[in-house]
Design a protein around this motif. Structure first.
Motif, mmCIF file in Angstrom:
data_model
loop_
_atom_site.group_PDB
_atom_site.id
_atom_site.type_symbol
_atom_site.label_atom_id
_atom_site.label_comp_id
_atom_site.label_asym_id
_atom_site.label_seq_id
_atom_site.Cartn_x
_atom_site.Cartn_y
_atom_site.Cartn_z
ATOM 1 N N GLN A 1 4.169 117.304 117.442
ATOM 2 C CA GLN A 1 5.549 117.416 116.987
ATOM 3 C C GLN A 1 6.493 116.666 117.916
ATOM 4 N N ALA A 2 6.220 116.743 119.222
ATOM 5 C CA ALA A 2 7.018 115.974 120.182
ATOM 6 C C ALA A 2 6.865 114.475 119.931
ATOM 7 N N LEU A 3 5.633 114.057 119.643
ATOM 8 C CA LEU A 3 5.373 112.648 119.372
ATOM 9 C C LEU A 3 6.113 112.197 118.118
ATOM 10 N N ALA A 4 6.181 113.071 117.118
ATOM 11 C CA ALA A 4 6.851 112.738 115.860
ATOM 12 C C ALA A 4 8.366 112.700 116.006
ATOM 13 N N ASN A 5 8.916 113.648 116.763
ATOM 14 C CA ASN A 5 10.371 113.815 116.792
ATOM 15 C C ASN A 5 11.070 113.086 117.931
ATOM 16 N N ASP A 6 10.436 113.045 119.098
ATOM 17 C CA ASP A 6 11.139 112.642 120.315
ATOM 18 C C ASP A 6 10.832 111.230 120.793
ATOM 19 N N TYR A 7 9.622 110.744 120.550
ATOM 20 C CA TYR A 7 9.217 109.464 121.135
ATOM 21 C C TYR A 7 9.618 108.230 120.336
ATOM 22 N N PRO A 8 9.825 108.319 119.016
ATOM 23 C CA PRO A 8 10.231 107.101 118.293
ATOM 24 C C PRO A 8 11.487 106.443 118.857
ATOM 25 N N ALA A 9 12.412 107.220 119.402
ATOM 26 C CA ALA A 9 13.613 106.626 120.003
ATOM 27 C C ALA A 9 13.250 105.725 121.176
ATOM 28 N N LEU A 10 12.206 106.115 121.908
ATOM 29 C CA LEU A 10 11.745 105.287 123.019
ATOM 30 C C LEU A 10 11.057 104.031 122.497
ATOM 31 N N TRP A 11 10.215 104.215 121.477
ATOM 32 C CA TRP A 11 9.520 103.052 120.910
ATOM 33 C C TRP A 11 10.531 102.020 120.393
ATOM 34 N N GLN A 12 11.674 102.469 119.897
ATOM 35 C CA GLN A 12 12.669 101.549 119.341
ATOM 36 C C GLN A 12 13.313 100.669 120.405
ATOM 37 N N ARG A 13 13.164 101.019 121.667
ATOM 38 C CA ARG A 13 13.705 100.183 122.743
ATOM 39 C C ARG A 13 12.836 98.970 123.019
ATOM 40 N N PHE A 14 11.629 98.922 122.468
ATOM 41 C CA PHE A 14 10.719 97.818 122.755
ATOM 42 C C PHE A 14 11.127 96.575 121.971
ATOM 43 N N ASP A 15 11.090 95.427 122.628
ATOM 44 C CA ASP A 15 11.314 94.160 121.943
ATOM 45 C C ASP A 15 9.996 93.498 121.557
#
Length: 272
Positions: free
Chosen positions: A184-198
């Motif tokens: 659930q943490a992976l689903a809810n919280d980490y995508p915002a971090l992944w979006q910082r990747f270029d």
């Protein structure tokens, strides 16, 4: 402290591959691109990250490397999660055991050209290095290389969580509370971090079966770098990697189609 000493890796990556990684990141058009390097434990992420930074600096660029491991929650914070949710959350590594506001603010400061401090985590002490000892980055960066064992990995479907995957899950998480909470943490919280990747590069192993051996080599390198300090035994490493197995297998299933570049590795970590 992350990253793992270079002596862990049996060889450096070919210069041509390092050049491709740097050029790919710089071609993203971002003011300060974030090149994310993902791969299972021991795959050579920190070695490749260090080489890319080294090459960037040789070209006169300002560059730095950061590991997601350096943004682990403190031991006290993880213990509070263990007391409140599940005992397995005292162990660092899986989703939910990172300080995501710290990771996000660090990447955002780098991308905005602001001064910031690079977090560091001492793995042998299992504790975050005091903030006063973090390295300050006062000059705006031209590149940040961010590496980690599950960067970019999406959450699993709920149905996939029903059956325990290994002995750790059978013995310590029979009811699935821990693995569901991490997912659930992976689903809810980490995508915002992944979006910082270029850019996202994935070092793809031949399979999960190589991970215990690679992680044992990593542990030996940590001990060699800090003689006299306590490290894990081979049996402890074998159990430790089970904390990472479920999401590592999810990464192996999904990242080949999600990453911008996939580098297949053989069992000796040589690019194929």
């Amino acid at each position: 402290m992350s990253p793992v000493p270079h002596s862990f890796s049996p060889r450096r990556f070919a210069q041509a591959l390092v050049e491709q990684a740097l050029d790919d990141a710089l071609a993203s058009g971002a003011r300060t691109p974030v090149l994310a390097i993902s791969g299972v434990q021991g795959s050579g992420k920190s070695t490749l990250a260090a080489q890319v930074v080294e090459l960037a600096r040789a070209r006169g660029l300002q560059a730095a490397a950061l590991s997601i491991d350096d943004t682990y929650l403190t031991r006290a914070q993880r213990q509070r999660l263990a007391d409140r949710i599940h005992p397995l959350l005292a162990t660092r590594g899986p989703p939910g055991t990172h300080d995501l506001p710290l990771a996000l603010s660090t990447l955002d400061a780098a991308k905005a050209g602001r001064a910031f401090a690079l977090p560091r985590f001492d793995k042998l002490a299992d504790e975050r290095v005091p903030e006063a000892q973090w390295q300050m980055q006062d000059t705006p960066l031209d590149l940040l290389v961010f590496e980690g064992w599950f960067l970019g990995t999406p959450a699993e479907q709920d149905a996939a969580l029903q059956a325990p995957l290994n002995a750790l899950e059978r013995e310590a998480d029979g009811d699935g509370i821990w693995r569901r909470w991490c997912n659930q943490a992976l689903a809810n919280d980490y995508p915002a971090l992944w979006q910082r990747f270029d850019r996202l590069w994935f070092l793809q192993p031949p399979g999960f079966s190589v991970v215990p051996h690679w992680r044992w080599q990593q542990e030996q390198a940590l001990q060699q770098a800090s003689p006299g300090r306590t490290s894990m035994s081979r049996a402890q490493v074998e159990r430790f990697v089970q904390f990472y197995e479920r999401i590592s297998r999810q990464a192996l299933r999904t990242l080949p189609t999600l990453a911008d570049r996939v580098i297949p590795l053989d069992a000796q970590r040589r690019p194929l």
